[in-house]
Design an enzyme around this catalytic site. Structure first.
Site, PDB file in Angstrom:
ATOM      1  N   CYS A 141       0.828  -1.207   0.000  1.00 49.82           N
ATOM      2  CA  CYS A 141       0.000   0.000   0.000  1.00 49.82           C
ATOM      3  C   CYS A 141       0.860   1.254   0.000  1.00 49.82           C
ATOM      4  O   CYS A 141       1.352   1.673   1.053  1.00 49.82           O
ATOM      5  CB  CYS A 141      -0.912  -0.033   1.229  1.00 49.82           C
ATOM      6  SG  CYS A 141      -1.927   1.433   1.400  1.00 49.82           S
ATOM      7  N   CYS A 144      -0.483   4.102   2.065  1.00 48.55           N
ATOM      8  CA  CYS A 144      -0.205   3.992   3.501  1.00 48.55           C
ATOM      9  C   CYS A 144       1.253   4.317   3.812  1.00 48.55           C
ATOM     10  O   CYS A 144       1.550   5.027   4.755  1.00 48.55           O
ATOM     11  CB  CYS A 144      -0.428   2.561   4.003  1.00 48.55           C
ATOM     12  SG  CYS A 144      -1.940   1.805   3.466  1.00 48.55           S
ATOM     13  N   ASP A 145       2.152   3.749   3.053  1.00 51.85           N
ATOM     14  CA  ASP A 145       3.561   3.707   3.462  1.00 51.85           C
ATOM     15  C   ASP A 145       4.493   4.560   2.614  1.00 51.85           C
ATOM     16  O   ASP A 145       5.678   4.656   2.924  1.00 51.85           O
ATOM     17  CB  ASP A 145       4.057   2.248   3.419  1.00 51.85           C
ATOM     18  CG  ASP A 145       3.324   1.383   4.424  1.00 51.85           C
ATOM     19  OD1 ASP A 145       2.839   1.932   5.422  1.00 51.85           O
ATOM     20  OD2 ASP A 145       3.227   0.165   4.208  1.00 51.85           O
TER      21      ASP A 145
HETATM   22  C1  FAD Z   1       2.035  -3.624   6.071  1.00 56.87           C
HETATM   23  C2  FAD Z   1       0.705  -2.919   5.971  1.00 56.87           C
HETATM   24  C3  FAD Z   1       0.627  -1.561   6.270  1.00 56.87           C
HETATM   25  C4  FAD Z   1      -0.625  -0.906   6.193  1.00 56.87           C
HETATM   26  N1  FAD Z   1      -0.682   0.398   6.532  1.00 56.87           N
HETATM   27  C5  FAD Z   1      -1.883   1.047   6.538  1.00 56.87           C
HETATM   28  C6  FAD Z   1      -1.998   2.417   6.940  1.00 56.87           C
HETATM   29  O1  FAD Z   1      -0.994   3.064   7.273  1.00 56.87           O
HETATM   30  N2  FAD Z   1      -3.236   2.989   6.936  1.00 56.87           N
HETATM   31  C7  FAD Z   1      -4.368   2.310   6.557  1.00 56.87           C
HETATM   32  O2  FAD Z   1      -5.456   2.873   6.617  1.00 56.87           O
HETATM   33  N3  FAD Z   1      -4.288   1.014   6.147  1.00 56.87           N
HETATM   34  C8  FAD Z   1      -3.089   0.374   6.124  1.00 56.87           C
HETATM   35  N4  FAD Z   1      -2.999  -0.928   5.711  1.00 56.87           N
HETATM   36  C9  FAD Z   1      -4.210  -1.564   5.184  1.00 56.87           C
HETATM   37  C10 FAD Z   1      -5.155  -2.009   6.327  1.00 56.87           C
HETATM   38  O3  FAD Z   1      -4.410  -2.685   7.317  1.00 56.87           O
HETATM   39  C11 FAD Z   1      -6.245  -2.887   5.753  1.00 56.87           C
HETATM   40  O4  FAD Z   1      -6.942  -2.196   4.725  1.00 56.87           O
HETATM   41  C12 FAD Z   1      -7.256  -3.281   6.844  1.00 56.87           C
HETATM   42  O5  FAD Z   1      -6.603  -3.908   7.928  1.00 56.87           O
HETATM   43  C13 FAD Z   1      -8.323  -4.230   6.274  1.00 56.87           C
HETATM   44  O6  FAD Z   1      -9.165  -4.597   7.320  1.00 56.87           O
HETATM   45  P1  FAD Z   1      -9.971  -5.992   7.317  1.00 56.87           P
HETATM   46  O7  FAD Z   1     -10.656  -6.040   8.627  1.00 56.87           O
HETATM   47  O8  FAD Z   1     -10.755  -6.069   6.070  1.00 56.87           O
HETATM   48  O9  FAD Z   1      -8.854  -7.119   7.204  1.00 56.87           O
HETATM   49  P2  FAD Z   1      -7.626  -7.527   8.178  1.00 56.87           P
HETATM   50  O10 FAD Z   1      -7.073  -6.359   8.916  1.00 56.87           O
HETATM   51  O11 FAD Z   1      -6.701  -8.300   7.302  1.00 56.87           O
HETATM   52  O12 FAD Z   1      -8.298  -8.498   9.245  1.00 56.87           O
HETATM   53  C14 FAD Z   1      -8.780  -9.749   8.852  1.00 56.87           C
HETATM   54  C15 FAD Z   1      -8.918 -10.605  10.115  1.00 56.87           C
HETATM   55  O13 FAD Z   1      -9.497 -11.860   9.730  1.00 56.87           O
HETATM   56  C16 FAD Z   1      -8.883 -12.886  10.471  1.00 56.87           C
HETATM   57  N5  FAD Z   1      -9.024 -14.139   9.720  1.00 56.87           N
HETATM   58  C17 FAD Z   1      -8.624 -14.399   8.455  1.00 56.87           C
HETATM   59  N6  FAD Z   1      -8.947 -15.654   8.110  1.00 56.87           N
HETATM   60  C18 FAD Z   1      -9.577 -16.193   9.190  1.00 56.87           C
HETATM   61  C19 FAD Z   1     -10.156 -17.464   9.447  1.00 56.87           C
HETATM   62  N7  FAD Z   1     -10.179 -18.450   8.534  1.00 56.87           N
HETATM   63  N8  FAD Z   1     -10.694 -17.685  10.679  1.00 56.87           N
HETATM   64  C20 FAD Z   1     -10.696 -16.703  11.623  1.00 56.87           C
HETATM   65  N9  FAD Z   1     -10.172 -15.474  11.409  1.00 56.87           N
HETATM   66  C21 FAD Z   1      -9.622 -15.236  10.221  1.00 56.87           C
HETATM   67  C22 FAD Z   1      -7.439 -12.450  10.655  1.00 56.87           C
HETATM   68  O14 FAD Z   1      -6.878 -13.035  11.819  1.00 56.87           O
HETATM   69  C23 FAD Z   1      -7.587 -10.919  10.781  1.00 56.87           C
HETATM   70  O15 FAD Z   1      -7.603 -10.505  12.141  1.00 56.87           O
HETATM   71  C24 FAD Z   1      -1.779  -1.609   5.792  1.00 56.87           C
HETATM   72  C25 FAD Z   1      -1.693  -2.990   5.490  1.00 56.87           C
HETATM   73  C26 FAD Z   1      -0.476  -3.640   5.579  1.00 56.87           C
HETATM   74  C27 FAD Z   1      -0.391  -5.111   5.261  1.00 56.87           C
END
Ligand code: FAD
Length: 321
Positions: A141, A144-145
């Site tokens: 991203c 983000c970074d």
């Molecule tokens: C390195 C990095 C830096 C980032 N920096 C930023 C930033 O600075 N600002 C910003 O706004 N966004 C940032 N992002 C993006 C942001 O983190 C994501 O857009 C956001 O976390 C997405 O949220 P989500 O809840 O959809 O998924 P996720 O945060 O990926 O959460 C998914 C959850 O599902 C759980 N899960 C998955 N499969 C299963 C399963 N089979 N059973 C039970 N649980 C499961 C996982 O444990 C996890 O906790 C960054 C991402 C990364 C990788």
């Protein structure tokens, strides 16, 4: 479904799979709405936010916080309103059953509505060094970074709209952006390709096959091959847009239709093709993968689930509860 145990407790109102910002925010809104809410998540650091280094663009924060700290706070806030968090990995579902069944590694859960919020971390074949250097120069991203790479050289791998747009974003910060395109042609919109190829800070490497990320503590370079010849670039960051970040849908089997890209379709309330089953966050292959977007979608889906469970026509605003 054969091979899974029966639920031992009465069905919850709502079961949320995944407790990243999307799932945790859905849990907050659902619990505040009085729904019996359970969240099953496989671990605090297993998702995108849990492994993000510093988050500086989530509104209202006094300064940068680590992804884990922000996520922990979100989960604690939801738990304080009664949402129940279970650490387990979901391995199967029966979403057409009434109540819906969710099979985790150590228990089976039943609920009247389900929100899928498992994010988009899956990549079938990570590069050598990729997992180790996530958050240490490997990123998915630029929005983000990118600012962490001011005046540095970075590589971007990919050839889609997203890869080209993110490479252009990086030109605002980095001294030079090396774009490694896996194909001979960029598969992005013509105006993006024109802007990229004309940009003085971009070097394009067509038909470049990325082989490894180099570095022990931080990214120090990348190794790639062009026409069978191996080359190395010295860079401080690698932004990956290869095979997208595949949505985590392995536990769904064939219960919900997915397109060629592996992405689920939802309506404006984030409801999938099965009534009472919602999907939110990075799982939906969002162009803008951000914490604030995932959280907002979680809130909308939770209120839609509340409406589904109570058979109401219109959404009741949260402030009216
Ligand atoms: C390195 C990095 C830096 C980032 N920096 C930023 C930033 O600075 N600002 C910003 O706004 N966004 C940032 N992002 C993006 C942001 O983190 C994501 O857009 C956001 O976390 C997405 O949220 P989500 O809840 O959809 O998924 P996720 O945060 O990926 O959460 C998914 C959850 O599902 C759980 N899960 C998955 N499969 C299963 C399963 N089979 N059973 C039970 N649980 C499961 C996982 O444990 C996890 O906790 C960054 C991402 C990364 C990788």
């Amino acid at each position: 479904m054969l091979g899974f145990s029966l639920p031992t407790e009465p069905p919850d109102d709502l079961l949320i799979i995944g407790a990243g910002p999307a799932g945790a925010t859905a849990a907050l809104y659902a619990a505040r709405a009085g729904l019996r809410t359970r969240v099953v998540d496989k671990g605090l650091t297993a998702g995108a936010l849990g492994m993000a280094g510093q988050i500086a663009n989530f509104p209202g924060l006094p300064g940068p916080v680590s992804g884990v700290d922000l996520l922990r706070r979100m989960r604690e806030q939801a738990a304080s309103f009664g949402a129940q968090f279970v650490e387990d990995r979901v391995i199967g579902v029966d979403l057409r059953a009434e109540p819906k069944q969710v099979f985790a590694a150590s228990a089976t859960f039943a609920a009247r509505a389900v929100i899928l919020a498992t994010g988009a971390m899956a990549r079938a074949h990570p590069l050598p060094g990729e997992d180790r250097l996530i958050g240490r120069g490997v990123s998915y991203c630029a929005t983000c970074d990118g600012a962490f790479f001011r005046d540095r050289e970075v590589a971007v791998a990919g050839n889609t709209d997203e890869a080209v747009e993110e490479a252009l974003t990086l030109t605002r910060f980095a001294a030079r952006v090396h774009l490694l395109s896996p194909g001979a042609e960029l598969r992005a919109a013509p105006h993006l390709v024109a802007e990229l190829t004309a940009h003085p800070a971009v070097t394009l490497y067509p038909a470049a096959r990325l082989l490894a990320v180099l570095g022990e503590e931080r990214v120090e370079g990348v190794r790639f091959a062009v026409a069978g010849e191996e080359r190395t670039l010295v860079v401080s960051g690698l932004f990956l847009y290869l095979q997208g970040n595949a949505p985590v849908v392995d536990f769904l089997g064939d219960q919900l239709p997915v397109g060629d890209s592996g992405c689920l379709s939802v309506d404006e309330n984030f409801q999938t093709a099965i009534p009472g089953v919602f999907a939110v966050g990075d799982l939906l292959c969002r162009h803008l993968k951000q914490v604030v977007v995932a959280a907002a979608e979680g809130a909308v889906a939770a209120m839609a689930a509340d409406r589904y469970l109570h058979g109401r026509e219109r959404l009741r605003p949260d402030w009216a509860k």
